[in-house]
Scaffold this motif. Structure first.
Motif, PDB file in Angstrom:
ATOM      1  N   ASP A 149       6.324  -1.639   3.753  1.00 50.61           N
ATOM      2  CA  ASP A 149       5.042  -2.215   4.157  1.00 50.61           C
ATOM      3  C   ASP A 149       5.071  -3.715   3.885  1.00 50.61           C
ATOM      4  O   ASP A 149       5.894  -4.195   3.118  1.00 50.61           O
ATOM      5  CB  ASP A 149       3.895  -1.593   3.354  1.00 50.61           C
ATOM      6  N   SER A 175      14.482   5.559   3.957  1.00 47.11           N
ATOM      7  CA  SER A 175      13.098   5.080   3.862  1.00 47.11           C
ATOM      8  C   SER A 175      12.586   4.522   5.193  1.00 47.11           C
ATOM      9  O   SER A 175      11.387   4.371   5.378  1.00 47.11           O
ATOM     10  CB  SER A 175      12.954   4.027   2.761  1.00 47.11           C
ATOM     11  N   SER A 229       7.349   2.938   0.429  1.00 49.75           N
ATOM     12  CA  SER A 229       8.613   3.003   1.181  1.00 49.75           C
ATOM     13  C   SER A 229       8.819   1.755   2.022  1.00 49.75           C
ATOM     14  O   SER A 229       9.853   1.126   1.955  1.00 49.75           O
ATOM     15  CB  SER A 229       8.680   4.270   2.032  1.00 49.75           C
ATOM     16  N   GLU A 257       0.819  -1.193   0.000  1.00 50.60           N
ATOM     17  CA  GLU A 257       0.000   0.000   0.000  1.00 50.60           C
ATOM     18  C   GLU A 257       0.863   1.257   0.000  1.00 50.60           C
ATOM     19  O   GLU A 257       0.529   2.261  -0.608  1.00 50.60           O
ATOM     20  CB  GLU A 257      -0.874  -0.018   1.253  1.00 50.60           C
ATOM     21  N   ARG A 258       1.968   1.174   0.721  1.00 51.22           N
ATOM     22  CA  ARG A 258       2.897   2.309   0.807  1.00 51.22           C
ATOM     23  C   ARG A 258       4.227   1.808   0.259  1.00 51.22           C
ATOM     24  O   ARG A 258       4.748   0.792   0.701  1.00 51.22           O
ATOM     25  CB  ARG A 258       3.040   2.711   2.273  1.00 51.22           C
TER      26      ARG A 258
END
Ligand SMILES: Cc1cc2nc3c(=O)[nH]c(=O)nc-3n(C[C@@H](O)[C@@H](O)[C@H](O)COP(=O)(O)OP(=O)(O)OC[C@H]3O[C@@H](n4cnc5c(N)ncnc54)[C@H](O)[C@@H]3O)c2cc1C
Ligand code: FES
Ligand code: FES
Lengths: 324, 210
Positions: free
Chosen positions: A236, B182, A234, A231-232
């Motif tokens: 997940d 990140s 960076s 979903e994200r």
């Protein structure tokens, strides 16, 4: 802060097996999953046995007859950056690189990645669900956005590990040490479904630990890749993922192993999708047939129907990429 | 060198001033030893009692701290609440924000998911340890030059992550910078400035290397 526990450092594999055989004991590797579970009270422990001082469990070594062995304590960063893993098993390097964040890959180990507990928000939250020995699966009537579409019965978790589908697709073996010696289990029979056990996700018994993962040398013509959608971007967990290992010969697929992640309580091997491509050139028709076959037995819940077209799309994309 | 003293509330007697001094002078530290209670516990044969305190020696920013810790104490808790090293932040305590990032033997980790007992025997570096004496370190300097923060809460973690990145990859690409930070969330959304600060820090270090 978590409830109190005592701590010891195991000095050998035997020592660790003996110590973890005692009730209430847990193995501590990188701690990235375990400490979160303890802090949130998902389960308790009275003793942590750290295996981090056991040197034999660390690092990546070549096997005498070809192939590689990866110690359970090898970090995900090491797996993702190892030159031979990148060259010979891209699916595994990519899966390891897709896990979490640089910090978590620096401390998270391969053994811990395979044994991490599910991320179901009811299991992680203050719910006495079936996986915690309770009588209800709250996802059945509750929110099922991130739950499974395959392999469920009474419990709808998805296995959270990214390296697990890759290792099943590579037909790796896991070496397990216990108090009475070691056993070798194919990665494809390491994980268990809710129909086999509602309270654990793999075949490990108390007093057993993973010591290493064994990989065979890849056959000529092997191509592999891991594709994860989250979903994200960076960091997940996977909404869905696919680990694909193909052996090509004379322009056709000789063998295929297609394993899905994020959709079932264990890495989900789709033999139907494999059958749709084996013996054929990897053209658009074969790719479409495999993608369709992969979702055939899917049973979506109230909120996770999107995983069906997602899996289809992921497979179309990965198989097409591998055909080039 | 001044020793930190822990009072009954667990606050240290270490002032910011003396801390900065200690960073400047404490580079030569002795080798660390983990001292678990009794030899038996070290071989793992004696089951220690619940919550029994463990004597550890922590090497933090070149200083040696001998102390007793509960096994459940995280490194984050020990740094902040026991040693008063408040730059390492507490955002989520579950590995989801990066505010607690430290270097352990030069590699970035989340201190909220690291037990203090496990960090014994390692070289621990927090953002305080990235100073050059009384001068800011290159990454800290670059963050100021590029205005790479708003509220500043995520900054210590971001700085440590950029430091870890540049130690491994001295001349990172833009993609490598994005990946490198990140694991550090910024609620204020200062990301573009943080990326530029990382680029700037790489330049400053290149000049420094000559
Ligand atoms: C914010 C966040 C995001 C994450 N994202 C991802 C992701 O995208 N993908 C993913 O795959 N994972 C993800 N994770 C899970 C992450 O914890 C694992 O990837 C990590 O590899 C776990 O390894 P560890 O060494 O830290 O395990 P630990 O926390 O030390 O152990 C995990 C479990 O395994 C057991 N164990 C550890 N080693 C062994 C062994 N050798 N034999 C038997 N049992 C053992 C422990 O007892 C414990 O129950 C994420 C975690 C966090 C906190
Ligand atoms: S406080 Fe450690 S990652 Fe958020
Ligand atoms: S500057 Fe405010 S959180 Fe990053």
């Amino acid at each position: 802060m978590s409830a109190k526990f005592s701590y010891q450092r195991a000095v050998s594999i035997k020592d660790a097996a003996e110590a973890t055989g005692r009730p209430g004991t847990r193995i501590l590797a990188g701690g990235t999953d375990l400490l979160g579970c303890l802090r949130d009270g998902v389960f308790q422990t009275n003793r942590l046995v750290s295996i981090n001082n056991i040197k034999e469990l660390k690092g990546i070594r070549s096997r005498p007859g070809g192939g590689w062995r990866i110690g359970a304590l090898t970090t995900l960063t090491e797996v993702a950056e190892h030159r031979q893993i990148l060259e010979s098993y891209p699916v595994l390097a990519q899966a390891a690189a897709s896990v979490a964040t640089p910090q978590l890959r620096n401390q998270g180990t391969l053994g811990g990645n395979l044994c991490q507990r599910p991320r179901c928000w009811y299991f992680r939250g203050q719910f006495q669900c079936r996986r915690k020995g309770g009588e209800t699966c709250f996802a059945e009537a509750g929110q099922s956005l991130y739950h499974g579409i395959f392999g469920a019965s009474q419990c709808y978790i998805v296995h959270p590990s990214d390296t697990a589908p890759a290792l099943v697709a590579l037909d790796a073996k896991v070496s397990i040490a216990g108090r009475r010696g070691t056993r070798l289990v194919p990665m494809s029979s390491f994980f268990v479904l809710p129909k086999d056990s509602l309270v654990k996700e793999n075949v490990l018994e108390p007093g057993e630990l993973i010591t290493e993962i064994l990989l065979d040398a890849p056959l000529t013509g092997t191509r592999s890749t891991y594709r994860k959608v989250r979903e994200r971007a960076s960091f997940d967990f996977a909404l869905a993922s696919a680990a694909v290992v193909l052996v090509m010969a004379e322009g056709k697929v000789r063998t295929a192993r297609i394993v899905l992640g994020g959709v079932a309580p264990a890495p989900w091997r789709s033999t139907e999708a494999e059958k749709a491509v084996v013996g054929k050139p990897l053209d658009a028709a074969a790719v479409a047939a495999a993608a369709e076959a992969a979702v055939k037995g899917a049973v979506p819940m109230a909120d996770n129907g999107y995983k069906v077209p997602l899996v289809r799309g992921i497979l179309e994309e990965t198989l097409t990429a591998l055909s080039a | 060198m001044e020793k930190p003293t822990i009072d009954s509330q667990g606050h240290t007697g270490l002032s910011r001033r003396s801390f900065v001094n200690s960073v400047a002078t404490g580079a030569a530290a002795e080798a660390a030893v983990l001292t678990l209670p009794g030899a038996a516990a070290q071989t793992g044969t004696k089951p220690p009692q619940d919550g029994e305190m463990v004597a550890v020696v922590l090497q933090i920013n070149g200083r040696t701290h001998s102390m007793n810790v509960e096994p459940r104490w995280t490194l984050q808790y020990v740094l902040r609440d026991r040693l008063g090293l408040m730059a390492t932040k507490d955002g989520c305590e579950r590995g989801e924000c990066g505010a607690c990032t430290v270097l352990i033997d030069g590699i970035s980790r989340y201190s909220c998911l690291t037990l203090a007992v496990e960090a014994a025997g390692c070289q621990i570096t927090t953002v305080e340890g990235l100073m050059n004496g009384e001068q800011l370190g290159t990454v800290q300097q670059a963050f100021i030059e590029e205005d790479a923060f708003q509220c500043g809460y995520c900054t210590p973690g971001q700085v440590v992550s950029v430091e870890a990145l540049l130690r491994k990859t001295p001349e990172p690409t833009f993609e490598q910078i994005r990946e490198g930070v990140s694991g550090n969330l910024c609620r204020c959304g200062a990301y573009n400035h943080i990326f530029r600060a990382a680029q700037r820090a790489a330049e400053l270090r290149k000049v420094g290397r000559g």
